[in-house]
Structures are given as C-alpha cells and as structure tokens.
Design an enzyme around this catalytic site. Structure first.
Site, PDB file in Angstrom:
ATOM      1  N   GLY A 174     -18.521 -65.942 -20.464  1.00  0.00           N
ATOM      2  CA  GLY A 174     -18.514 -67.221 -21.168  1.00  0.00           C
ATOM      3  C   GLY A 174     -18.627 -68.413 -20.252  1.00  0.00           C
ATOM      4  CD  GLU A 207     -14.643 -68.740 -27.444  1.00  0.00           C
ATOM      5  OE1 GLU A 207     -14.644 -68.733 -26.184  1.00  0.00           O
ATOM      6  OE2 GLU A 207     -15.191 -69.626 -28.104  1.00  0.00           O
ATOM      7  CG  ASP A 245     -19.326 -75.875 -19.242  1.00  0.00           C
ATOM      8  OD1 ASP A 245     -18.207 -76.356 -18.977  1.00  0.00           O
ATOM      9  OD2 ASP A 245     -19.659 -75.487 -20.380  1.00  0.00           O
ATOM     10  N   GLY A 274     -20.217 -65.952 -26.328  1.00  0.00           N
ATOM     11  CA  GLY A 274     -20.165 -66.833 -27.488  1.00  0.00           C
ATOM     12  C   GLY A 274     -21.506 -66.992 -28.181  1.00  0.00           C
ATOM     13  CG  ASP A 275     -25.733 -69.183 -27.076  1.00  0.00           C
ATOM     14  OD1 ASP A 275     -26.303 -68.871 -28.135  1.00  0.00           O
ATOM     15  OD2 ASP A 275     -26.212 -70.002 -26.257  1.00  0.00           O
ATOM     16  NE  ARG A 327     -20.061 -64.473 -42.260  1.00  0.00           N
ATOM     17  CZ  ARG A 327     -19.521 -65.322 -43.135  1.00  0.00           C
ATOM     18  NH1 ARG A 327     -19.270 -66.554 -42.789  1.00  0.00           N
ATOM     19  NH2 ARG A 327     -19.236 -64.926 -44.358  1.00  0.00           N
ATOM     20  NE  ARG A 375     -24.599 -67.760 -21.901  1.00  0.00           N
ATOM     21  CZ  ARG A 375     -23.670 -68.716 -21.926  1.00  0.00           C
ATOM     22  NH1 ARG A 375     -22.394 -68.400 -22.017  1.00  0.00           N
ATOM     23  NH2 ARG A 375     -24.002 -69.996 -21.858  1.00  0.00           N
TER      24      ARG A 375
END
Ligand code: R1X
Length: 243
Positions: A88, A180, A202, A21-22, A43, A25
């Site tokens: 993720g 996702e 998390d 996602g990040d 983006r 990362r």
C-alpha cells in the site's frame, strides 16, 4: 464455496495473497505473474491469480478504509488464504522515511472503527514476524530507504472538526499512517491466518513536515514498483520456508 462480495470461488483461490487498495494496482501486480488470470471485478474488489517463481498466488484489491477492506480479508481467508501481504501507500511521520521510502509495518495502532467493533480495546494488531522478516529482507535487496516499525491505521483522510493526533502517535514512536492495516492484522489473528504489510511513502503526514500532498510523483511510482517486487519476493521466500 462461493464468496458473494468478491464474487470468487474458494476452489480458485491459493494460500498466498497480495492485497492492495487500488484495483488498477492489482492489475499492475498481476502483470508480473505468469499465467495471470482475472477471476472477478466486483465493486472495488478485483481478483487475479497467477504464479511467481513457481508459487501460485492471488492478487486482490480491497479499496480504501478498514470497513470495506475487512470484507475482502474475511472472504479471502474463508476462501482458504493463509498468508496475506498488503502492498500500500502511507504518510510518513519521520524525515528518515521521506516520500519514495518503503515502510514495513510491524504492528498497527487501532484508531479505526472496524476493529473496535470486533475485538476488545487493548487487543493488539500485530504482523507475523516471518512475513516482516521476508518483506524487510526483500525490500533491502532492492535498495532505497527501508523503515520498519509501528504504523497507525486511521479512518480519517480529510480531517473534520476534530484533529487526528498525528503528533502524539509520532511521539510514541509510530513511523507512518495509512487506513487498512489494523483490520488486516486483527482479522488475520481472529481467523488463524498470518499477515504483513509493506508501504510506499507518498508524503509526510506530520503537519510540520508536510508540503502539498502529491502522491503522483516519479519517486512514489518507483517506490510502488519496489514494494511490489519486494512483496512478490517475500511470497517466494515464505513459500520456500513452508515447503
Ligand atoms: O491506506 C491509505 C488509503 O487506502 C493509503 O492510501 C489510501 C488513501 O489515499
């Protein structure tokens, strides 16, 4: 072929990709590669390529949520990617997988809006079994708690007036929730690619177990490190099988 959203050229894109996602990362993962090179940062989509144990792969960020991530998955497959592994984070439904555990997602419950718009109700979102095996074996080599099972893909992070029925998903056997994977598995199926996912827990998504949400702890950071290593080793194992 030019992929206009990721702003990459298919000629530069290998058959294997790790997606996350990040964008930060993605950069962390790229630092584990030999000869890493950033191709684009458009983006939320940041693309690197490099080598791991002699295997050429891409590392690409897809942002948060199925709709945006779907654009990334579609363009990567159009560019020639055949194996996609998502690295993720997830909330857990089970005390067997507390914060700091890893989850290998075998299938995703499709509560997202994106897949509802592209395939009929009842169409499954399922991981590739060889990727699941490679991720599970690699994660176990690294130690720590590793769960394997069904995850739920939601569009909602902060609940509104309606409740997200986490208890129902948990009762039905799901072990974690994220935003996702359903898009990844359905798009891989539609376009003839294979996909899998590994998640660092998390926190608890289950209201009865959840304390204050804090994804920025050492135990989560260590789990993210382990899942990155597990995903890279899985790519090496899969490339070995493919050779
Ligand atoms: O998939 C979820 C989403 O991308 C997991 O983490 C993000 C929200 O914090």
């Amino acid at each position: 072929m030019y992929l206009p959203i990721l702003q990459i050229h298919s000629e530069d894109i290998p058959e294997y990709a790790i997606v996350c996602g990040d964008p930060r990362r993605a950069e962390v993962i790229s630092r584990k590669l030999e000869g890493a090179r950033e191709l684009a940062f458009a983006r939320e989509y940041r693309t690197f390529v490099g080598d791991y144990q002699g295997v050429h792969l891409a590392v690409v960020s897809h942002g948060v949520g199925s709709a945006g991530a779907a654009i990334c998955f579609e363009e990567l497959i159009r560019a020639g990617v055949k194996t996609l592994i998502r690295v993720g984070t997830a909330g857990s439904y089970s005390e067997q997988t507390p914060a700091g555990s890893l989850i290998v997602s075998t299938a995703a419950v499709r509560t997202d809006g994106l897949t509802r718009s592209i395939v009929p109700d009842g169409f499954p979102a399922v991981a590739d079994s060889r990727i699941v095996e490679a991720l599970d074996a690699s994660a176990r080599e690294l130690g720590g708690v590793v769960g394997k099972g069904i995850t739920v893909t939601v569009d909602v992070f902060f609940e509104g007036a309606l409740d997200v029925p986490h208890k129902t998903y948990k009762k039905a056997g799901a072990i974690g929730v994220e935003m996702e994977i359903a898009a990844l598995y359905v798009i891989a199926s539609l376009r003839g690619a294979r996909a899998g996912a590994i998640l660092a827990v998390d926190g608890y998504a289950d209201a009865d177990l959840a304390a204050e949400y804090d994804p920025h702890t050492d135990v989560v950071a260590q789990a993210v490190e382990r899942e990155i290593e597990a995903a890279l080793r899985a790519v090496a194992k899969l490339a070995d099988q493919d050779a």
